[in-house]
Enzyme design. Structure first.
Site, PDB file in Angstrom:
ATOM      1  N   LYS A 120       0.841  -1.214   0.000  1.00  0.00           N
ATOM      2  CA  LYS A 120       0.000   0.000   0.000  1.00  0.00           C
ATOM      3  C   LYS A 120       0.871   1.257   0.000  1.00  0.00           C
ATOM      4  CE  LYS A 120      -1.709   1.467   4.124  1.00  0.00           C
ATOM      5  NZ  LYS A 120      -1.436   2.864   4.516  1.00  0.00           N
ATOM      6  N   ASN A 121       1.863   1.295   0.901  1.00  0.00           N
ATOM      7  CA  ASN A 121       2.622   2.534   1.078  1.00  0.00           C
ATOM      8  C   ASN A 121       3.645   2.781  -0.027  1.00  0.00           C
ATOM      9  OD1 ASN A 121       1.089   3.052   3.290  1.00  0.00           O
ATOM     10  ND2 ASN A 121       2.654   2.438   4.792  1.00  0.00           N
ATOM     11  N   CYS A 177      -4.980  12.881  13.680  1.00  0.00           N
ATOM     12  CA  CYS A 177      -4.881  11.510  13.203  1.00  0.00           C
ATOM     13  C   CYS A 177      -4.896  10.578  14.413  1.00  0.00           C
ATOM     14  CB  CYS A 177      -3.576  11.368  12.424  1.00  0.00           C
ATOM     15  SG  CYS A 177      -3.259   9.717  11.867  1.00  0.00           S
ATOM     16  N   ARG A 201       0.885  14.433  13.363  1.00  0.00           N
ATOM     17  CA  ARG A 201       1.625  14.122  12.130  1.00  0.00           C
ATOM     18  C   ARG A 201       1.773  15.397  11.283  1.00  0.00           C
ATOM     19  NH1 ARG A 201      -0.974   8.804   9.581  1.00  0.00           N
ATOM     20  NH2 ARG A 201       0.991   8.684   8.463  1.00  0.00           N
ATOM     21  N   ASP A 205       4.777   0.361  12.093  1.00  0.00           N
ATOM     22  CA  ASP A 205       3.567  -0.262  11.545  1.00  0.00           C
ATOM     23  C   ASP A 205       3.399  -1.719  11.983  1.00  0.00           C
ATOM     24  OD1 ASP A 205       2.892   2.102  10.340  1.00  0.00           O
ATOM     25  OD2 ASP A 205       3.626   1.546   8.353  1.00  0.00           O
ATOM     26  N   ARG A 222      -8.472  -0.659   4.764  1.00  0.00           N
ATOM     27  CA  ARG A 222      -7.561   0.351   4.212  1.00  0.00           C
ATOM     28  C   ARG A 222      -6.216  -0.262   3.839  1.00  0.00           C
ATOM     29  NH1 ARG A 222      -7.316   5.820   7.487  1.00  0.00           N
ATOM     30  NH2 ARG A 222      -6.071   6.207   5.637  1.00  0.00           N
TER      31      ARG A 222
END
Ligand code: EPU
Length: 421
Positions: free
Chosen positions: A22-23, A117, A122, A308, A400
């Site tokens: 995803k990133n 967030c 952030r 993460d 997500r």
């Protein structure tokens, strides 16, 4: 709103296919704004965050279509609109990745400043510092960041912040600098594999970037970028999450496509915990000794232990034989999973940016609710081994970043299902 229901206790055994990162996909999709010709992207995961990025790109005049084998075809058809509105940015922070490409290609960007967030404060100061070093002007107007430059000029800059380098900040400055006049040198650049993938994609389109994967990245500006065909790297966070699924259920999983070299710090910690992690023919195989050892973990920028995977690892450490210490150095407030894990019988004490986990013999199923993507994953992992039934609400957080998580886990033996409300 959908939720997951899990009956814990099943040992997981079999193979799980790892999807595209995803990133890596999000900044690469944004970077397509720079390209004159069609781009073909393979292995782009069909996640809600990716769909949000495609919606944003569509509004910015970038068309996309998935063909039968899943390849995304992307082409710029209109360069008029440069505005990423709050409605989309507030849904997904990674929307800010369009700033660099818009500035480079269309000379201006108007992007809503992201607000609060769930994982903590952030800021985007490093992104803006990089744009200003390249000669852009910045002002805030009505909650939007307005950036413009008649011409960008290569510059030397330091992009380290109080918490280390910025992943999407580095991506934004690289994409702004690829068409600038002359040479840009980014010191304290993020070294994450997702940044390397972005640079490799841009080079395949004709950019001249060197040093990706190291803290010093050099970009020699070119006049234009063409298109290319590029395959997104496998998702290291999805891989790490399923590694822990195997470990926590005392299972035996092969993670097909997973790259051990992108997870060195996490693998080192898992091995110290007593998890057996090995390269396999097609990826990574993970099994575990019955006894889990306690460890100390500190999250750091790559190649350090990834933030993460902090929540998911904490779920595993809840069952270790002794006291573990987890320190979060990237997002010091990223601990919403602590209270929920405690509802399942975990014994965790939080002191500022550190959590002390006293291992317990078992977790007990309970209704739990997560506030963000990785915390939700941690609760699903805890549910896989908890006695009785766990209900993890707000499935949309998981969607997500994890494609078909319940199908992938059920296929290797988990008792998990998605329930609509
Ligand atoms: N920071 C600043 N100034 C900035 C930018 C960041 O001080 O201008 C600070 C942040 O507050 C944080 C640290 O620097 O303390 C690192 O943040 P970074 O900018 O690297 O995070 P990001 O680029 O916004 C990406 C991932 C996150 C992941 C972080 C850290 C994407 C789309 N997102 O965010 O992924 O946690 O890097 O590795 O790449 C997730 O996938 O669940 C996720 C949150």
């Amino acid at each position: 709103m959908e939720h997951f229901e899990i009956s814990g206790g099943n040992r997981l055994k079999g193979k799980i296919d790892i999807g595209g990162a995803k990133n890596a996909a999000l900044p690469i999709l944004a970077a397509c704004i720079l390209c004159e010709d069609e781009v073909l992207l393979k292995n782009v995961p069909d996640l809600t965050d990716v769909r949000s990025m495609l919606t944003l790109l569509n509004r910015l005049g970038v068309q996309s279509e998935r063909d039968d084998d899943g390849t995304l075809h992307i082409r710029v058809v209109d360069e008029m609109n440069c505005h990423a509105e709050y409605e989309l940015v507030s849904k997904m922070r990674a929307s800010v990745c369009v700033m660099g490409p818009l500035l480079a290609k269309r000379k201006r960007a108007q992007v809503a400043m992201p607000g609060g967030c769930a994982i903590g404060y952030r800021p985007v100061n490093l992104h803006l510092r990089g744009f200003e070093a390249l000669g852009a002007e910045y002002e805030l107007s009505g909650g939007d960041m307005m950036i413009r430059a008649k011409k960008l000029k290569g510059a030397e800059m330091f992009l380290g912040g109080a918490f280390g380098p910025s992943v999407t900040g580095t991506a934004n400055v690289i994409t702004a600098a690829v068409l600038a006049e002359g040479r840009t040198v980014i010191e304290s650049a993020a070294c994450e594999p997702e940044v390397t993938d972005l640079a490799d994609f841009l080079n395949a389109c004709g950019a001249r970037i060197n040093g990706q994967g190291t803290p010093r990245i050099t970009i020699d500006g070119v006049a234009s970028l063409k298109g290319c065909t590029h395959e997104i790297i496998p998702d290291r966070v999805e891989t790490g999450t399923y590694m822990i699924a195997s470990a926590i259920t005392n299972g035996e999983l092969e993670l097909v496509g997973g790259r051990l070299e992108h997870l060195i710090a996490a693998v080192d910690s898992l091995r110290r915990i007593g998890v057996i992690v090995e390269r396999s023919e097609k990826g990574i195989s993970v099994s575990s000794a019955r006894r889990l050892e306690p460890v100390e973990i500190t999250t750091q920028p790559y190649p350090g232990f990834p933030t993460d995977l902090q929540a998911q690892t904490m779920a595993l450490l809840c069952l270790a034989d002794g006291n573990s210490v987890v320190t979060e150095k990237i997002y010091t407030d990223r601990f919403h999973h602590v209270a929920e894990l405690k509802r399942m019988g975990a014994n965790i004490r939080r002191e500022g940016g550190t959590a002390i986990i006293h291992g317990v013999k078992k977790l007990i199923g309970a209704p739990v609710m997560a506030s963000d993507l990785r915390a939700s994953a941690a609760l699903i992992l805890a549910g896989l081994i908890a006695k009785g039934q766990t209900r993890v609400s707000r499935a949309y957080h998981i969607d997500r970043g994890y494609l078909n998580i319940e199908e992938k886990l059920a296929a290797v033996g988990a008792d998990i299902r998605r329930v609509g409300e």
